[in-house]
Design an enzyme around this catalytic site. Structure first.
Site, PDB file in Angstrom:
ATOM      1  N   THR A  74       0.828  -1.207   0.000  1.00  0.00           N
ATOM      2  CA  THR A  74       0.000   0.000   0.000  1.00  0.00           C
ATOM      3  C   THR A  74       0.862   1.257   0.000  1.00  0.00           C
ATOM      4  OG1 THR A  74      -1.764  -1.166   1.147  1.00  0.00           O
ATOM      5  CG2 THR A  74      -1.786   1.251   1.287  1.00  0.00           C
TER       6      THR A  74
ATOM      7  N   TYR B 123       3.736   1.761  -1.063  1.00  0.00           N
ATOM      8  CA  TYR B 123       4.545   1.973  -2.265  1.00  0.00           C
ATOM      9  C   TYR B 123       3.706   2.252  -3.514  1.00  0.00           C
ATOM     10  CZ  TYR B 123       8.615   0.439   0.357  1.00  0.00           C
ATOM     11  OH  TYR B 123       9.621   0.358   1.275  1.00  0.00           O
TER      12      TYR B 123
ATOM     13  N   GLY C 109      -2.221   5.215  -8.669  1.00  0.00           N
ATOM     14  CA  GLY C 109      -3.419   5.798  -8.112  1.00  0.00           C
ATOM     15  C   GLY C 109      -4.526   4.817  -7.796  1.00  0.00           C
TER      16      GLY C 109
ATOM     17  N   GLU D 213      -4.670   5.041 -17.280  1.00  0.00           N
ATOM     18  CA  GLU D 213      -3.741   3.909 -17.221  1.00  0.00           C
ATOM     19  C   GLU D 213      -4.201   2.863 -18.216  1.00  0.00           C
ATOM     20  OE1 GLU D 213      -2.976   2.494 -13.249  1.00  0.00           O
ATOM     21  OE2 GLU D 213      -1.870   4.305 -12.725  1.00  0.00           O
TER      22      GLU D 213
ATOM     23  N   ASP E  78       2.642 -14.929   3.075  1.00  0.00           N
ATOM     24  CA  ASP E  78       2.356 -15.582   4.364  1.00  0.00           C
ATOM     25  C   ASP E  78       0.885 -15.936   4.532  1.00  0.00           C
ATOM     26  OD1 ASP E  78       5.008 -15.087   4.911  1.00  0.00           O
ATOM     27  OD2 ASP E  78       4.616 -13.402   6.245  1.00  0.00           O
TER      28      ASP E  78
ATOM     29  N   HIS F 299       4.362  -6.554 -13.962  1.00  0.00           N
ATOM     30  CA  HIS F 299       4.281  -5.155 -14.397  1.00  0.00           C
ATOM     31  C   HIS F 299       5.309  -4.947 -15.512  1.00  0.00           C
ATOM     32  CE1 HIS F 299       4.119  -0.804 -14.387  1.00  0.00           C
ATOM     33  NE2 HIS F 299       3.109  -0.842 -13.525  1.00  0.00           N
TER      34      HIS F 299
ATOM     35  N   ARG G  69      -1.987  -4.989 -19.247  1.00  0.00           N
ATOM     36  CA  ARG G  69      -0.645  -5.204 -18.698  1.00  0.00           C
ATOM     37  C   ARG G  69       0.012  -6.492 -19.202  1.00  0.00           C
ATOM     38  NH1 ARG G  69      -0.552  -3.340 -12.478  1.00  0.00           N
ATOM     39  NH2 ARG G  69      -0.691  -1.206 -13.240  1.00  0.00           N
TER      40      ARG G  69
ATOM     41  N   HIS H 101       4.389  -8.428  -9.944  1.00  0.00           N
ATOM     42  CA  HIS H 101       3.796  -7.234  -9.333  1.00  0.00           C
ATOM     43  C   HIS H 101       2.601  -7.556  -8.427  1.00  0.00           C
ATOM     44  CE1 HIS H 101       2.842  -3.003  -9.034  1.00  0.00           C
ATOM     45  NE2 HIS H 101       1.669  -3.150  -9.607  1.00  0.00           N
TER      46      HIS H 101
ATOM     47  N   GLU I 140      -4.983  -8.023  -1.149  1.00  0.00           N
ATOM     48  CA  GLU I 140      -4.292  -8.862  -2.140  1.00  0.00           C
ATOM     49  C   GLU I 140      -4.233 -10.336  -1.738  1.00  0.00           C
ATOM     50  OE1 GLU I 140      -0.826  -6.917  -3.733  1.00  0.00           O
ATOM     51  OE2 GLU I 140      -0.152  -8.752  -4.730  1.00  0.00           O
TER      52      GLU I 140
ATOM     53  N   ARG J  60      -5.569  -8.207 -13.442  1.00  0.00           N
ATOM     54  CA  ARG J  60      -6.129  -7.047 -12.741  1.00  0.00           C
ATOM     55  C   ARG J  60      -6.025  -5.782 -13.581  1.00  0.00           C
ATOM     56  NH1 ARG J  60      -3.675  -3.114  -9.089  1.00  0.00           N
ATOM     57  NH2 ARG J  60      -1.720  -4.028  -9.773  1.00  0.00           N
TER      58      ARG J  60
ATOM     59  N   SER K 251      -6.587  -2.266  -7.246  1.00  0.00           N
ATOM     60  CA  SER K 251      -6.407  -3.012  -5.994  1.00  0.00           C
ATOM     61  C   SER K 251      -6.521  -2.150  -4.755  1.00  0.00           C
ATOM     62  CB  SER K 251      -5.118  -3.811  -5.983  1.00  0.00           C
ATOM     63  OG  SER K 251      -4.087  -3.048  -6.475  1.00  0.00           O
TER      64      SER K 251
HETATM   65  P1  FAD Z   1      -0.305  -4.658   1.950  1.00  0.00           P
HETATM   66  O1  FAD Z   1      -0.503  -3.218   1.737  1.00  0.00           O
HETATM   67  O2  FAD Z   1       0.843  -5.297   1.259  1.00  0.00           O
HETATM   68  O3  FAD Z   1      -0.153  -4.904   3.510  1.00  0.00           O
HETATM   69  C1  FAD Z   1       0.165  -6.180   4.007  1.00  0.00           C
HETATM   70  C2  FAD Z   1       0.292  -6.103   5.517  1.00  0.00           C
HETATM   71  O4  FAD Z   1       0.335  -7.424   6.042  1.00  0.00           O
HETATM   72  C3  FAD Z   1       1.552  -5.418   6.015  1.00  0.00           C
HETATM   73  O5  FAD Z   1       1.211  -4.587   7.093  1.00  0.00           O
HETATM   74  C4  FAD Z   1       2.428  -6.565   6.513  1.00  0.00           C
HETATM   75  O6  FAD Z   1       3.302  -6.227   7.561  1.00  0.00           O
HETATM   76  C5  FAD Z   1       1.371  -7.527   7.002  1.00  0.00           C
HETATM   77  N1  FAD Z   1       1.805  -8.917   7.048  1.00  0.00           N
HETATM   78  C6  FAD Z   1       2.168  -9.719   6.023  1.00  0.00           C
HETATM   79  N2  FAD Z   1       2.482 -10.940   6.472  1.00  0.00           N
HETATM   80  C7  FAD Z   1       2.337 -10.916   7.812  1.00  0.00           C
HETATM   81  C8  FAD Z   1       2.526 -11.864   8.838  1.00  0.00           C
HETATM   82  N3  FAD Z   1       2.975 -13.110   8.622  1.00  0.00           N
HETATM   83  N4  FAD Z   1       2.257 -11.486  10.120  1.00  0.00           N
HETATM   84  C9  FAD Z   1       1.854 -10.230  10.397  1.00  0.00           C
HETATM   85  N5  FAD Z   1       1.652  -9.295   9.459  1.00  0.00           N
HETATM   86  C10 FAD Z   1       1.893  -9.634   8.185  1.00  0.00           C
HETATM   87  N6  FAD Z   1      -2.437  -0.792  -6.650  1.00  0.00           N
HETATM   88  C11 FAD Z   1      -3.264   0.199  -7.042  1.00  0.00           C
HETATM   89  O7  FAD Z   1      -4.494   0.048  -6.963  1.00  0.00           O
HETATM   90  N7  FAD Z   1      -2.764   1.376  -7.498  1.00  0.00           N
HETATM   91  C12 FAD Z   1      -1.423   1.612  -7.593  1.00  0.00           C
HETATM   92  O8  FAD Z   1      -0.998   2.685  -8.001  1.00  0.00           O
HETATM   93  C13 FAD Z   1      -0.534   0.581  -7.214  1.00  0.00           C
HETATM   94  N8  FAD Z   1       0.796   0.751  -7.305  1.00  0.00           N
HETATM   95  C14 FAD Z   1       1.619  -0.208  -6.802  1.00  0.00           C
HETATM   96  C15 FAD Z   1       2.991   0.028  -6.773  1.00  0.00           C
HETATM   97  C16 FAD Z   1       3.848  -0.893  -6.193  1.00  0.00           C
HETATM   98  C17 FAD Z   1       5.335  -0.618  -6.155  1.00  0.00           C
HETATM   99  C18 FAD Z   1       3.321  -2.095  -5.634  1.00  0.00           C
HETATM  100  C19 FAD Z   1       4.220  -3.089  -4.977  1.00  0.00           C
HETATM  101  C20 FAD Z   1       1.963  -2.341  -5.686  1.00  0.00           C
HETATM  102  C21 FAD Z   1       1.105  -1.411  -6.259  1.00  0.00           C
HETATM  103  N9  FAD Z   1      -0.271  -1.621  -6.306  1.00  0.00           N
HETATM  104  C22 FAD Z   1      -1.093  -0.620  -6.719  1.00  0.00           C
HETATM  105  C23 FAD Z   1      -0.855  -2.818  -5.692  1.00  0.00           C
HETATM  106  C24 FAD Z   1      -1.381  -2.451  -4.296  1.00  0.00           C
HETATM  107  O9  FAD Z   1      -0.491  -1.539  -3.706  1.00  0.00           O
HETATM  108  C25 FAD Z   1      -1.506  -3.669  -3.392  1.00  0.00           C
HETATM  109  O10 FAD Z   1      -2.175  -4.702  -4.051  1.00  0.00           O
HETATM  110  C26 FAD Z   1      -2.307  -3.303  -2.145  1.00  0.00           C
HETATM  111  O11 FAD Z   1      -1.751  -2.168  -1.525  1.00  0.00           O
HETATM  112  C27 FAD Z   1      -2.328  -4.469  -1.180  1.00  0.00           C
HETATM  113  O12 FAD Z   1      -2.899  -4.024   0.021  1.00  0.00           O
HETATM  114  P2  FAD Z   1      -3.090  -5.039   1.213  1.00  0.00           P
HETATM  115  O13 FAD Z   1      -3.705  -4.282   2.317  1.00  0.00           O
HETATM  116  O14 FAD Z   1      -3.770  -6.249   0.733  1.00  0.00           O
HETATM  117  O15 FAD Z   1      -1.597  -5.504   1.593  1.00  0.00           O
HETATM  118  C1  SIN Z   2       1.391   1.667 -11.447  1.00  0.00           C
HETATM  119  O1  SIN Z   2       1.437   2.806 -10.972  1.00  0.00           O
HETATM  120  O2  SIN Z   2       1.775   1.377 -12.580  1.00  0.00           O
HETATM  121  C2  SIN Z   2       0.852   0.574 -10.596  1.00  0.00           C
HETATM  122  C3  SIN Z   2      -0.604   0.590 -10.661  1.00  0.00           C
HETATM  123  C4  SIN Z   2      -1.174  -0.699 -10.188  1.00  0.00           C
HETATM  124  O3  SIN Z   2      -0.459  -1.672 -10.001  1.00  0.00           O
HETATM  125  O4  SIN Z   2      -2.382  -0.760 -10.037  1.00  0.00           O
END
Ligand code: FAD
Ligand code: SIN
Length: 540
Positions: A58, A60, A64, A128, A222, A243, A289, A350, A374, A385, A390
């Protein structure tokens, strides 16, 4: 270095300490935080993160959040674009829930203080790939995730009922009579059994399984592995999104170059400086993508190169610096001025479309266990996706899971059942695994997945990958008391699921491309499903 594993035999340590809360949320990214906020008025909530709260995908996120809020857009068009990108495998009811409820959750986030970029007083939307409208909200140009996270953390802090354990690594779920009643957690050197009326898994993705990835270090799959060991159904694991554009430069990190750059006019060129995407797809750089990624791979093979170029040099320099400040300054650290130089780029793992299967309310196949973000597979993304969907999914389904989990508040018997039983998933008397070099296996696994279970797969690559992983089964079956070794166990388990699913799907759909089965294949509209101790199956 080879060192003896820190083997965790439940009988050789003092029993784990015990804590009870109403709701346990594992993960502090967009999905976990949004779920926690939903639950905060219903009871005590404990949020676990395995690192600091800001180490999440999240934080990183760059490009958008997609949401149908602009004057030129409609919810039904966002729906259609998502379904089209998903290549026939989206669950329509889940997509509908996301696109219809999304605008409300975004306006709520703005009311909590999230600031998205504006033109004058109006929200600014970017483009995008595979979107047919400008519908991506962004923040500070290319730091959208940080802003979303900031607003959610600020909101969560207003609730005294929400507490947090950072650096608390969840080892396994506690399952009793097929119900999830908590989790076993490593915090410092101590093991704690945390009991709760509902557990929400929001642990994010599994990008670290690949040697090239945009994902932060925490993404070791995990949650998927933990849920699988506990008996939950895991689906669609063959669908990994790569990506197209990450920085490829000696000494530089595999830093993402947002798709929004192509949305604003950047083009892809091969190492001879020739633009190639129009030859591959009518939408050129804005094709979906998976299409762009495979075109880049073809071009790299054709020109015998390790990268292609992303070219923004024809765009207005001030616009580029203002629109992509983080990317501009990061590339400059590696002597690449994106306003003047073409940027060497290469695809990287990605996002994982598959995961713990949930219904529309985040419920998994295990009573008391919910999943969102995710780690979950709601079916919103199908086989591929749509960009920027996401963060929106995390908000909508984090809140939905929270709402449903709140209904567990009146569940009885958790406290009464606490002391006498420990985690039924930790084997009580397993023989210790032989010494092994965890770091070496981790590194080899990441390369194996990139080379053999990557962008283009076939039986000849997948079978050796399967054999390699199966030889490490003893690690998957062991229990450990260190984060690194437990992560390796989880990575191997998730690698096993991805590889088996990729072998099962003898056809090419969305992000899953089999060079030996280029057409869609039989039963392509069905989903691959895995459950511990059961044969893999196809489900609808
Ligand atoms: P995360 O945000 O990854 O959070 C996971 C959490 O789980 C963390 O707090 C971690 O510490 C915790 N955790 C994991 N394993 C354990 C464990 N064993 N025990 C305890 N805690 C644990 N999506 C978009 O929609 N728009 C974008 O612009 C975009 N850009 C992106 C750019 C990058 C560089 C990346 C990597 C991804 C991007 N994505 C984007 C995808 C999106 O960011 C993620 O899919 C989304 O943020 C996932 O959110 P989440 O809450 O599921 O997990
Ligand atoms: C990006 O900014 O290209 C990532 C967007 C995404 O993964 O949804």
């Amino acid at each position: 270095m080879t060192y003896p594993s820190k083997y965790f035999n439940i009988h050789t340590i003092m029993g784990p300490s015990i804590k009870t809360v109403d709701f346990l949320v594992i993960g502090g990214g967009v999905a976990g935080l949004r779920a926690a906020i939903e639950l905060a008025s219903k009871g005590s909530v404990l949020v676990l993160t395995k690192d600091t709260i800001s180490e999440s995908s999240t934080g990183y996120a760059q490009g958008g959040i997609a949401v149908a809020l602009s004057d030129e857009d409609e919810v039904c068009i966002h729906f259609e674009d998502t379904i089209k990108a998903g290549d026939g495998l989206c669950r329509e009811d889940a997509v509908r829930a996301m696109v219809e409820e999304g605008p409300g959750y975004i306006l709520e986030l703005i009311s909590w203080g999230a600031e998205f970029d504006r033109e004058g007083s109006r929200l600014s939307f970017t483009m995008e790939a595979a979107h047919t409208r400008r519908r991506i909200l962004h923040s500070h140009g290319d730091s959208t995730g940080k802003e979303v996270e900031r607003a959610l953390i600020k909101k969560a802090r207003t609730y005294p009922s929400i507490s947090r354990y950072d650096f608390a690594f969840t080892l396994d779920l506690i399952i009793r009579d097929n119900k999830c009643v908590g989790a076993t957690v490593l915090r410092g050197d101590s093991v704690i059994n945390i009991y709760a009326k509902a557990v929400i898994l929001a642990t994010g993705g599994a990008g670290q399984l690949y040697s090239r990835t945009t994902n932060p270090m925490i993404t070791t799959g995990d949650g998927i592995a933990i849920a699988y060991r506990a008996g939950a159904q895991i689906v669609d694991m063959e669908f990994i999104q790569f990506h197209p554009t990450t920085l490829y430069s000696r000494g530089a990190p595999q830093f993402l170059l947002s798709e929004a750059m192509r949305g604003e006019g950047a083009v892809l060129k091969n190492i001879h400086g020739k633009r190639f995407m129009p030859e591959y797809h009518e939408m050129a750089e804005l094709a979906s993508r998976d299409t762009v990624t495979r075109a880049i791979v073809s071009e790299m093979v054709r020109t015998n190169a390790k990268h292609v170029y992303l070219d923004l040099t024809h765009l207005d320099k001030d616009f580029v610096k203002k629109r992509f400040p983080q990317i501009y300054s990061t590339c400059l650290q590696y002597d690449i001025d994106i306003t003047e130089d073409m940027v060497p780029v290469c695809p990287a793992a990605h996002y994982i479309m598959g995961g713990v299967r949930t219904n529309l309310h985040g419920e998994t196949s295990i009573d008391g266990l919910f999943a969102a973000g995710e780690v979950a597979c709601t079916g919103v993304h199908g086989a591929n996706r749509l960009a920027s969907n996401s963060l929106l999914e995390g908000l909508v389904f984090g809140a939905r899971a929270g709402k449903k989990a709140a209904c567990c508040l009146n569940k009885e018997g958790i406290e009464a059942a606490v002391p006498e039983q420990v985690n039924s998933n930790i084997k009580e008397d397993p023989s210790p695994p032989a010494s092994f070099d965890a770091e070496k296996i981790r590194s080899s696994l990441r390369q194996l997945m990139w080379k053999k279970v990557g962008i283009i797969r076939c039986e000849k690559s997948l079978v050796p990958a399967r054999n390699w992983i199966n030889k490490r089964e003893f690690i998957m079956n062991a229990s450990f008391q260190s984060r690194r070794e437990s992560e390796l166990r989880n990575m191997l388990t998730v690698a096993h699921l991805i590889t088996e699913a990729a072998l099962l799907r003898k056809g090419s759909v969305g992000a899953h491309y089999r060079s030996d089965f280029k057409s869609r294949g039989e039963q392509w509209e069905r989903h691959t499903a895995f459950e511990k101790a059961k044969a893999p199956e196809w489900i609808d």
